[in-house]
Design a protein around this motif. Sequence first.
Motif, PDB file in Angstrom:
ATOM      1  N   VAL A   1       0.844  -1.198   0.000  1.00 20.84           N
ATOM      2  CA  VAL A   1       0.000   0.000   0.000  1.00 20.84           C
ATOM      3  C   VAL A   1       0.879   1.248   0.000  1.00 20.84           C
ATOM      4  O   VAL A   1       0.560   2.238  -0.670  1.00 20.84           O
ATOM      5  N   THR A   2       1.989   1.215   0.700  1.00 16.12           N
ATOM      6  CA  THR A   2       2.881   2.375   0.726  1.00 16.12           C
ATOM      7  C   THR A   2       3.448   2.668  -0.665  1.00 16.12           C
ATOM      8  O   THR A   2       3.615   3.830  -1.030  1.00 16.12           O
ATOM      9  N   GLU A   3       3.719   1.640  -1.454  1.00 18.96           N
ATOM     10  CA  GLU A   3       4.192   1.832  -2.826  1.00 18.96           C
ATOM     11  C   GLU A   3       3.116   2.494  -3.685  1.00 18.96           C
ATOM     12  O   GLU A   3       3.400   3.402  -4.466  1.00 18.96           O
ATOM     13  N   VAL A   4       1.889   2.015  -3.549  1.00 21.98           N
ATOM     14  CA  VAL A   4       0.773   2.578  -4.318  1.00 21.98           C
ATOM     15  C   VAL A   4       0.563   4.033  -3.908  1.00 21.98           C
ATOM     16  O   VAL A   4       0.379   4.911  -4.757  1.00 21.98           O
ATOM     17  N   CYS A   5       0.617   4.288  -2.610  1.00 20.77           N
ATOM     18  CA  CYS A   5       0.462   5.638  -2.075  1.00 20.77           C
ATOM     19  C   CYS A   5       1.453   6.594  -2.734  1.00 20.77           C
ATOM     20  O   CYS A   5       1.073   7.654  -3.225  1.00 20.77           O
ATOM     21  N   ALA A   6       2.721   6.219  -2.761  1.00 20.37           N
ATOM     22  CA  ALA A   6       3.758   7.060  -3.360  1.00 20.37           C
ATOM     23  C   ALA A   6       3.580   7.170  -4.875  1.00 20.37           C
ATOM     24  O   ALA A   6       3.768   8.247  -5.453  1.00 20.37           O
ATOM     25  N   ALA A   7       3.186   6.074  -5.516  1.00 23.38           N
ATOM     26  CA  ALA A   7       3.043   6.056  -6.974  1.00 23.38           C
ATOM     27  C   ALA A   7       1.954   7.011  -7.459  1.00 23.38           C
ATOM     28  O   ALA A   7       2.044   7.540  -8.564  1.00 23.38           O
ATOM     29  N   VAL A   8       0.928   7.222  -6.655  1.00 20.38           N
ATOM     30  CA  VAL A   8      -0.153   8.128  -7.067  1.00 20.38           C
ATOM     31  C   VAL A   8       0.031   9.538  -6.524  1.00 20.38           C
ATOM     32  O   VAL A   8      -0.840  10.377  -6.676  1.00 20.38           O
ATOM     33  N   GLY A   9       1.182   9.796  -5.886  1.00 18.72           N
ATOM     34  CA  GLY A   9       1.527  11.164  -5.512  1.00 18.72           C
ATOM     35  C   GLY A   9       1.280  11.573  -4.075  1.00 18.72           C
ATOM     36  O   GLY A   9       1.428  12.744  -3.747  1.00 18.72           O
ATOM     37  N   PHE A  10       0.916  10.650  -3.209  1.00 18.29           N
ATOM     38  CA  PHE A  10       0.717  10.987  -1.801  1.00 18.29           C
ATOM     39  C   PHE A  10       2.031  10.839  -1.053  1.00 18.29           C
ATOM     40  O   PHE A  10       2.782   9.897  -1.281  1.00 18.29           O
ATOM     41  N   GLU A  11       2.286  11.779  -0.161  1.00 17.74           N
ATOM     42  CA  GLU A  11       3.464  11.676   0.696  1.00 17.74           C
ATOM     43  C   GLU A  11       3.116  11.039   2.029  1.00 17.74           C
ATOM     44  O   GLU A  11       3.975  10.527   2.718  1.00 17.74           O
ATOM     45  N   SER A  12       1.834  11.066   2.392  1.00 16.87           N
ATOM     46  CA  SER A  12       1.386  10.552   3.680  1.00 16.87           C
ATOM     47  C   SER A  12       0.488   9.334   3.484  1.00 16.87           C
ATOM     48  O   SER A  12      -0.554   9.423   2.825  1.00 16.87           O
ATOM     49  N   LEU A  13       0.897   8.216   4.065  1.00 14.57           N
ATOM     50  CA  LEU A  13       0.089   7.011   3.995  1.00 14.57           C
ATOM     51  C   LEU A  13      -1.253   7.232   4.689  1.00 14.57           C
ATOM     52  O   LEU A  13      -2.289   6.770   4.219  1.00 14.57           O
ATOM     53  N   GLY A  14      -1.239   7.972   5.784  1.00 13.56           N
ATOM     54  CA  GLY A  14      -2.479   8.252   6.507  1.00 13.56           C
ATOM     55  C   GLY A  14      -3.478   9.024   5.659  1.00 13.56           C
ATOM     56  O   GLY A  14      -4.668   8.705   5.630  1.00 13.56           O
ATOM     57  N   SER A  15      -3.000  10.041   4.950  1.00 17.03           N
ATOM     58  CA  SER A  15      -3.879  10.829   4.076  1.00 17.03           C
ATOM     59  C   SER A  15      -4.433   9.981   2.946  1.00 17.03           C
ATOM     60  O   SER A  15      -5.612  10.051   2.606  1.00 17.03           O
ATOM     61  N   PHE A  16      -3.558   9.170   2.363  1.00 21.27           N
ATOM     62  CA  PHE A  16      -3.985   8.289   1.282  1.00 21.27           C
ATOM     63  C   PHE A  16      -5.062   7.324   1.769  1.00 21.27           C
ATOM     64  O   PHE A  16      -6.107   7.165   1.135  1.00 21.27           O
ATOM     65  N   SER A  17      -4.806   6.685   2.898  1.00 20.85           N
ATOM     66  CA  SER A  17      -5.754   5.699   3.432  1.00 20.85           C
ATOM     67  C   SER A  17      -7.089   6.334   3.770  1.00 20.85           C
ATOM     68  O   SER A  17      -8.148   5.755   3.498  1.00 20.85           O
ATOM     69  N   LEU A  18      -7.059   7.527   4.362  1.00 21.79           N
ATOM     70  CA  LEU A  18      -8.304   8.222   4.713  1.00 21.79           C
ATOM     71  C   LEU A  18      -9.119   8.548   3.462  1.00 21.79           C
ATOM     72  O   LEU A  18     -10.330   8.307   3.419  1.00 21.79           O
ATOM     73  N   LEU A  19      -8.472   9.115   2.453  1.00 16.52           N
ATOM     74  CA  LEU A  19      -9.180   9.469   1.221  1.00 16.52           C
ATOM     75  C   LEU A  19      -9.669   8.221   0.490  1.00 16.52           C
ATOM     76  O   LEU A  19     -10.786   8.195  -0.030  1.00 16.52           O
TER      77      LEU A  19
END
Length: 71
Positions: free
Chosen positions: A5-23
């Motif tokens: 999930v952290t790889e996907v988070c970074a690949a789509v432009g998020f710097e924060s895993l928490g922000s990505f997961s919340l959205l």
Amino acid sequence: QNRQVTEVCAAVGFESLGSFSLLFKKQIGFSPAGFRTRAKEKKQMQQEQPRAFVPHCFLNTYGPGRQDDAI
């Protein structure tokens, strides 16, 4: 895919895993991990019961038992 999930988070432009997961949860209704679990379960069900995943419009057109007509 089997990416973290952290790889996907970074690949789509998020710097924060928490922000990505919340959205992700807000938009999809499941956490990324929960979504992945449900997708794996669905894939397994498709392999075990493939007829349950035939689109309704296909069944209306060709009917169950008319598989030879679809070829």
